[in-house]
Design a protein around this motif. Structure first.
Motif, PDB file in Angstrom:
ATOM      1  N   ASP A  21      -3.646  -5.062   1.178  1.00  0.00           N
ATOM      2  CA  ASP A  21      -2.418  -5.190   1.931  1.00  0.00           C
ATOM      3  C   ASP A  21      -2.994  -5.167   3.487  1.00  0.00           C
ATOM      4  OD1 ASP A  21      -0.088  -4.747   3.516  1.00  0.00           O
ATOM      5  OD2 ASP A  21       0.428  -2.995   2.209  1.00  0.00           O
TER       6      ASP A  21
ATOM      7  N   TYR B 175       0.871  -1.237  -0.067  1.00  0.00           N
ATOM      8  CA  TYR B 175      -0.002   0.039  -0.107  1.00  0.00           C
ATOM      9  C   TYR B 175       0.851   1.378   0.060  1.00  0.00           C
ATOM     10  CZ  TYR B 175      -3.648   3.235   1.513  1.00  0.00           C
ATOM     11  OH  TYR B 175      -4.569   4.587   1.597  1.00  0.00           O
TER      12      TYR B 175
ATOM     13  N   ARG C 294      -8.831   5.677   2.984  1.00  0.00           N
ATOM     14  CA  ARG C 294      -7.523   4.954   2.590  1.00  0.00           C
ATOM     15  C   ARG C 294      -7.334   4.320   1.162  1.00  0.00           C
ATOM     16  NH1 ARG C 294      -5.510   3.108   8.051  1.00  0.00           N
ATOM     17  NH2 ARG C 294      -3.571   2.741   7.246  1.00  0.00           N
TER      18      ARG C 294
ATOM     19  N   ALA D 192     -11.050   3.824   7.484  1.00  0.00           N
ATOM     20  CA  ALA D 192     -10.185   2.959   6.630  1.00  0.00           C
ATOM     21  C   ALA D 192     -10.723   2.850   4.970  1.00  0.00           C
ATOM     22  CB  ALA D 192     -10.013   1.413   6.945  1.00  0.00           C
TER      23      ALA D 192
ATOM     24  N   GLN E 262      -1.428  -5.135   6.028  1.00  0.00           N
ATOM     25  CA  GLN E 262      -0.893  -4.301   7.305  1.00  0.00           C
ATOM     26  C   GLN E 262      -1.937  -3.056   7.040  1.00  0.00           C
ATOM     27  OE1 GLN E 262       3.109  -3.246   6.225  1.00  0.00           O
ATOM     28  NE2 GLN E 262       3.886  -5.153   6.555  1.00  0.00           N
ATOM     29  N   VAL E 263      -2.662  -3.029   6.098  1.00  0.00           N
ATOM     30  CA  VAL E 263      -3.672  -1.667   6.305  1.00  0.00           C
ATOM     31  C   VAL E 263      -5.023  -2.187   6.500  1.00  0.00           C
ATOM     32  CG1 VAL E 263      -4.566   0.246   4.904  1.00  0.00           C
ATOM     33  CG2 VAL E 263      -2.115  -0.218   4.523  1.00  0.00           C
ATOM     34  N   TYR E 264      -5.411  -3.314   6.084  1.00  0.00           N
ATOM     35  CA  TYR E 264      -6.762  -3.909   6.008  1.00  0.00           C
ATOM     36  C   TYR E 264      -6.655  -5.377   6.707  1.00  0.00           C
ATOM     37  CZ  TYR E 264      -7.498  -0.099   2.686  1.00  0.00           C
ATOM     38  OH  TYR E 264      -7.689   1.117   2.001  1.00  0.00           O
TER      39      TYR E 264
END
Length: 363
Positions: free
Chosen positions: A281, A13, A303, A299, A283-285
């Motif tokens: 990703d 991301y 984002r 989110a 780490q983000v979702y």
């Protein structure tokens, strides 16, 4: 890439977000030495005047003429009409009976009629151009002169429609662009036609997003029922957009050495920024492969990269969200038993647009 040109693949991301927004990564891919995504003729790179092929001051100037037409405020005024279109199409669904093709009887007409009305062109012209845009997408990688001739014929047809609007102007976007050209000299004749062409092509995109999303929603009764409610629809639409991005990837070329979070890209290197990978990703979702329509609004809305990022952020973002909300909420209320009439594994997907060519449904 399909063209055989080597490119660095950005999948995280943070890397993709920087590639899309950093001015040191150029979208100008039209030079003889520029990296090409497709091996043959690429319609989107054929016309150098399209917004998607411009950068810098000219891009900002031309984008400014159409940004207002697709703003959140303008789209809110279109909301009742979009809901009416959805209702009319569902009525047509019911009258013709089950089974039906979701693409040809719902997604394509919804996107096409909406954009035709926004542009201020006759519905029949919108249908013709929508079909042409689909043909160009499927023929985009074609080799030889035939592909160029088809692209030139399509652009010529758009010019004819612009001239038709000139003779009978109204309140649509093309009429607005013509008034800018005539009253302020802020646009040239070719720029009006190129902007119209870009909007017509872009207007075909929501149909693909809606169809991809339908595969997910209609395969899960809980997801479908969610849209039958009255709250959380905006966040749900953005979660579907995260799962089914407008563009799967974007090509950029570095104009100088750039340090990304995952490593350095050297000047002249091509980068394939995978929006699809970035939007999944972990780490983000959390649980990125799950479509959670109640996912945290911050989110999903602020984002995700479904519409890109930076100066080429998708102009039609608000329109796409509106169509998704209106389509699935209307369908869930009026056709609560709507479901897929095909095994998801047997769906035939388009090679370039990554959207089902047909999607049989029953109710």
């Amino acid at each position: 890439m399909p063209s055989g040109v080597a490119a660095r693949l950005a999948v995280r991301y943070a890397d993709v977000a920087q590639v899309l927004s950093d001015s040191r990564f150029s979208r100008d891919l039209n030079g003889s030495a520029a990296p090409r995504f497709l091996p043959g003729f690429d319609f989107m790179a054929y016309n150098l005047g399209l917004l998607v092929n411009l950068e810098g001051e000219r891009h900002q100037r031309l984008r400014g003429f159409v940004t207002k037409a697709f703003s959140r405020g303008r789209m809110d005024r279109w909301r009742p009409r979009i809901h009416q279109l959805v209702d009319d199409l569902i009525t047509d669904f019911v009258s013709q009976g089950s089974p039906a093709d979701f693409v040809s009887r719902f997604a394509d007409p919804l996107a096409g009629i909406a954009m035709a009305e926004i542009l201020g062109i006759p519905p029949e012209s919108g249908a013709e151009l929508r079909a042409g845009a689909g043909a160009l997408a499927s023929f985009a990688a074609g080799e030889g002169e035939a592909a160029r001739e088809q692209a030139a014929a399509y652009a010529q047809r758009v010019q004819e429609i612009v001239r038709h609007v000139e003779k009978s102007p109204g309140e649509g976007l093309i009429s607005e662009l013509i008034r800018v050209r005539d009253e302020t000299a802020g646009l040239s004749e070719s720029e009006v036609c190129d902007l119209a062409l870009m909007m017509i092509i872009a207007g075909h995109t929501p149909a693909g997003i809606l169809t991809r999303a339908a595969v997910t929603v209609l395969a899960d009764p809980d997801l479908y029922r969610f849209f039958g409610g009255s709250t959380g629809l905006s966040s749900a639409a953005d979660e579907l957009l995260r799962c089914h991005s407008v563009a799967l990837s974007n090509v950029r070329v570095a104009t100088e050495d750039v340090d990304l979070p995952s490593g350095t890209i050297r000047k002249g290197e091509a980068v394939l920024a995978s929006i699809e990978a970035a939007n999944h990703d972990a780490q983000v979702y959390p649980t990125p492969l799950s479509c959670r329509l109640s996912r945290d609004a911050e989110a999903s809305t602020e984002r995700h990269l479904a519409f890109g990022r930076g100066p080429h952020y998708c102009l039609g973002a608000h329109l796409a969200r509106l169509q998704i909300e209106a389509a699935f909420s209307g369908l869930a209320r009026r056709l609560p038993t709507l479901r897929l009439d095909v095994d998801p594994d047997d769906i035939k997907w388009g090679a370039l647009m990554r959207s089902p060519e047909k999607l049989p449904v029953v109710w």
